[in-house]
Design an enzyme around this catalytic site. Structure first.
Site, mmCIF file in Angstrom:
data_model
loop_
_atom_site.group_PDB
_atom_site.id
_atom_site.type_symbol
_atom_site.label_atom_id
_atom_site.label_comp_id
_atom_site.label_asym_id
_atom_site.label_seq_id
_atom_site.Cartn_x
_atom_site.Cartn_y
_atom_site.Cartn_z
ATOM 1 N N ARG A 110 -8.528 -0.221 5.232
ATOM 2 C CA ARG A 110 -7.835 0.819 4.447
ATOM 3 C C ARG A 110 -6.537 0.268 3.857
ATOM 4 N NH1 ARG A 110 -5.995 5.070 7.953
ATOM 5 N NH2 ARG A 110 -4.723 5.349 6.120
ATOM 6 N N ARG A 139 0.226 14.805 12.568
ATOM 7 C CA ARG A 139 0.824 14.377 11.293
ATOM 8 C C ARG A 139 1.159 15.638 10.487
ATOM 9 N NH1 ARG A 139 -0.810 8.959 10.139
ATOM 10 N NH2 ARG A 139 0.839 8.944 8.569
ATOM 11 N N CYS A 153 -4.261 7.760 9.599
ATOM 12 C CA CYS A 153 -4.419 7.215 10.938
ATOM 13 C C CYS A 153 -4.094 8.280 11.975
ATOM 14 C CB CYS A 153 -3.453 6.045 11.130
ATOM 15 S SG CYS A 153 -4.001 4.551 10.329
ATOM 16 N N LYS A 202 0.843 -1.216 0.000
ATOM 17 C CA LYS A 202 0.000 0.000 0.000
ATOM 18 C C LYS A 202 0.871 1.257 0.000
ATOM 19 C CE LYS A 202 -1.421 1.704 4.044
ATOM 20 N NZ LYS A 202 -1.158 3.100 4.363
ATOM 21 N N ASN A 203 1.889 1.271 0.876
ATOM 22 C CA ASN A 203 2.684 2.498 1.005
ATOM 23 C C ASN A 203 3.662 2.692 -0.148
ATOM 24 O OD1 ASN A 203 1.280 3.165 3.268
ATOM 25 N ND2 ASN A 203 2.854 2.487 4.722
ATOM 26 N N ASP A 240 5.325 0.558 11.914
ATOM 27 C CA ASP A 240 4.092 -0.087 11.440
ATOM 28 C C ASP A 240 3.980 -1.544 11.903
ATOM 29 O OD1 ASP A 240 3.482 2.254 10.201
ATOM 30 O OD2 ASP A 240 3.955 1.582 8.177
HETATM 31 N N1 EPU Z 1 7.138 14.682 10.655
HETATM 32 C C1 EPU Z 1 7.219 16.016 11.000
HETATM 33 N N2 EPU Z 1 7.020 16.940 9.993
HETATM 34 C C2 EPU Z 1 6.742 16.586 8.721
HETATM 35 C C3 EPU Z 1 6.670 15.206 8.389
HETATM 36 C C4 EPU Z 1 6.874 14.276 9.390
HETATM 37 O O1 EPU Z 1 7.457 16.387 12.143
HETATM 38 O O2 EPU Z 1 6.593 17.464 7.883
HETATM 39 C C5 EPU Z 1 7.366 13.677 11.717
HETATM 40 C C6 EPU Z 1 6.085 12.880 12.039
HETATM 41 O O3 EPU Z 1 5.268 13.556 12.965
HETATM 42 C C7 EPU Z 1 6.656 11.598 12.575
HETATM 43 C C8 EPU Z 1 7.925 11.411 11.752
HETATM 44 O O4 EPU Z 1 8.251 12.688 11.225
HETATM 45 O O5 EPU Z 1 7.029 11.776 13.912
HETATM 46 C C9 EPU Z 1 7.829 10.424 10.620
HETATM 47 O O6 EPU Z 1 6.677 10.694 9.832
HETATM 48 P P1 EPU Z 1 6.638 10.326 8.299
HETATM 49 O O7 EPU Z 1 6.507 11.591 7.533
HETATM 50 O O8 EPU Z 1 7.761 9.419 7.953
HETATM 51 O O9 EPU Z 1 5.299 9.509 8.229
HETATM 52 P P2 EPU Z 1 4.304 9.489 7.013
HETATM 53 O O10 EPU Z 1 5.072 9.677 5.781
HETATM 54 O O11 EPU Z 1 3.173 10.374 7.314
HETATM 55 C C10 EPU Z 1 4.483 6.963 6.417
HETATM 56 C C11 EPU Z 1 3.519 5.825 6.256
HETATM 57 C C12 EPU Z 1 3.048 5.389 7.636
HETATM 58 C C13 EPU Z 1 4.264 4.993 8.452
HETATM 59 C C14 EPU Z 1 5.271 6.154 8.518
HETATM 60 C C15 EPU Z 1 6.552 5.825 9.238
HETATM 61 C C16 EPU Z 1 2.499 6.199 4.119
HETATM 62 C C17 EPU Z 1 1.309 6.595 3.359
HETATM 63 N N3 EPU Z 1 2.395 6.251 5.441
HETATM 64 O O12 EPU Z 1 3.760 8.014 7.064
HETATM 65 O O13 EPU Z 1 2.231 4.242 7.416
HETATM 66 O O14 EPU Z 1 3.867 4.670 9.753
HETATM 67 O O15 EPU Z 1 5.592 6.573 7.180
HETATM 68 O O16 EPU Z 1 7.185 4.738 8.636
HETATM 69 O O17 EPU Z 1 3.509 5.835 3.553
HETATM 70 C C18 EPU Z 1 0.639 2.639 7.975
HETATM 71 O O18 EPU Z 1 0.801 2.127 6.862
HETATM 72 O O19 EPU Z 1 -0.006 2.078 8.900
HETATM 73 C C19 EPU Z 1 1.191 3.950 8.243
HETATM 74 C C20 EPU Z 1 0.742 4.749 9.208
#
Ligand code: EPU
Length: 422
Positions: free
Chosen positions: A402, A126, A121, A24-25, A310
């Site tokens: 999802r 976020r 989630c 998915k990701n 995850d």
């Molecule tokens: N963060 C910031 N500022 C930003 C972006 C991120 O402070 O502008 C912080 C977040 O708050 C968090 C950390 O950086 O503490 C990492 O967040 P990241 O941006 O890596 O998470 P994401 O890209 O929103 C993706 C996956 C998540 C997975 C995380 C971590 C997708 C669509 N989502 O989220 O997947 O947990 O990376 O590996 O790729 C899941 O599949 O269940 C899921 C939640």
């Protein structure tokens, strides 16, 4: 609202084979990136059963992409014939974090767009501050109005430098999408190297993008004039694979997962081995069986190649049946222990203090009514229910749907006593 009724058993182990879905990701960024391409993009091994993928299809269609779905073959064909609309509406993005990736692709191609702030989630805040700070370095300006980010670049996207303060998965993908067609060279430092991000880079490079490794967690992107559509096979879903491995780990069962590269789970498999699971890996398969009592462990989540956040909720669930005291430290999200209170209803002993969870293993769990509140906690609660004596009712499983294709049928196939209830 769909619920699962699960009749657990502390003596009956699961048994069987699961064909891992496409990740998915990985597929969501690939789909968003299709906006950048000139002609047709063909994605194979698409997890069409995951509801986020359906949401992304609707989002792309709302922007003007033509999306053809070949359900049996798990293929998506995405064609861009006309200019896209530059407005990503809230209704397409409110439940899905990855919707934010349309922003990078739209400004990469058209130098402007308006995008609703995305959902996903509720694992804690976020933010997208890194995405926006990075876009600024690429000659963009933005403003926030009524929940929408309006972003534009007056003289076009220009190559720039950005160092992520903390590794961000979608942040990395978004900046790559914004810069592949830029004028000049972009350097991104402290990037995510999750397999899903590397899959996006591979896809873009095969379409003509010039992206090169430039040291540890650093890439250089030389802007090109256009990207050409081509075919791509989405990588297997490591989180789905891990989730099903845990079904055998918690029930003393045996399971084989196919269509998954074990290298994506090297750290997680080491942990499963250390707690007493027998694991055999092939080139694209993983087998797990468990005969002895589970041992406790201490882990800390981290960006890839560390232990994936995850996978953590599922590990927490299986440690509730281990022989002793385990400790988990969650370093990525502030609210990732949503499965804990539900497992506690089943008799698990889990104590949460800030980012630390302490789990004292118990011999027996007992069925209970539970509510799931995010994607991975849904699976963690299901794991508890499978290993508990008696029946559990897990509500709000739509969170799990999802991201998990064929969740119900797969669980049934490996011998879980499960029924749907509306
Ligand atoms: N963060 C910031 N500022 C930003 C972006 C991120 O402070 O502008 C912080 C977040 O708050 C968090 C950390 O950086 O503490 C990492 O967040 P990241 O941006 O890596 O998470 P994401 O890209 O929103 C993706 C996956 C998540 C997975 C995380 C971590 C997708 C669509 N989502 O989220 O997947 O947990 O990376 O590996 O790729 C899941 O599949 O269940 C899921 C939640």
């Amino acid at each position: 609202m769909e619920k699962f009724l699960i009749k657990g058993s502390s003596s009956k182990g699961v048994k069987g084979l699961i064909n891992c879905s496409g990740a998915k990701n990985a597929v969501l960024p690939l789909m968003a990136s299709s906006i950048l391409f000139e002609n047709t993009v063909v994605l194979k091994n698409v997890p069409l059963g995951a509801n986020d993928v359906q949401t992304m299809i609707i989002l792309l269609k709302s922007l003007g992409s033509k999306v053809q779905i070949f359900k049996k073959k798990k293929i998506l064909k995405i064609t861009n014939k006309k200019k896209h609309k530059l407005l990503v509406k809230y209704k397409y993005i409110s439940t899905m974090r990855a919707g934010v990736l349309a922003m990078g692709a739209l400004i990469g191609k058209y130098n402007k767009c308006s995008t609703a702030l995305s959902g996903g989630c509720s694992l804690g805040p976020r933010p997208i501050g890194y995405h926006l700070a990075g876009f600024k370095r690429l000659n963009c300006k933005y403003s926030l109005s009524k929940g929408y980010i309006n972003i534009f670049s007056k003289n076009g996207i220009k190559g720039g430098h950005y160092h992520f303060p903390k590794v961000s998965v979608t942040g990395t993908s978004n900046l790559i999408l914004a810069s592949v067609l830029a004028n000049g060279i972009t350097t991104l430092k402290n990037i995510s190297i999750e397999p899903e991000v590397l899959d996006l880079i591979k896809f873009l490079k095969n379409g003509g993008a010039k992206i090169y490794s430039a040291g540890k967690r650093t890439i250089k992107i030389y802007g090109v004039k256009k990207l050409n559509g081509h075919q791509h096979e989405v990588i297997g879903d490591r989180i789905e694979a891990f989730s099903y491995l845990c079904t055998a780990a918690i029930t003393k069962g045996s399971i084989k997962i196919e269509k998954i590269n074990p290298k994506y789970l090297a750290t997680e498999l080491k942990v499963l081995k250390n707690i007493g699971c027998n694991i055999k890996v092939g080139k694209s398969s993983i087998e797990l069986n468990r005969k002895n009592k589970l041992k406790p462990t201490n882990i800390k989540t981290a960006p890839f190649p560390g232990f994936a956040t995850d996978c953590m909720p599922m590990l927490m669930a299986i440690l509730t049946k281990s022989d002793g005291k385990s400790k988990i430290e969650e370093t990525i999200f502030s609210n990732r222990y949503m499965a804990a209170p539900e497992l506690v209803r089943m008799g698990a002993k889990i104590n949460i203090k800030g980012s630390i969870a302490v789990i004292i293993g118990e011999d027996e769990l007992n069925g209970a009514d539970c509510i799931s509140s995010d994607l991975r906690s849904t699976f963690a609660i299901i794991l508890g229910a499978m290993a508990a004596n008696g029946t559990s009712c897990v509500s709000r499983v739509y969170h799990g749907l999802r991201g998990y294709s064929n969740l119900y049928n797969n669980l049934k196939k490996i011998g879980v006593n499960i029924k749907k209830k509306s």
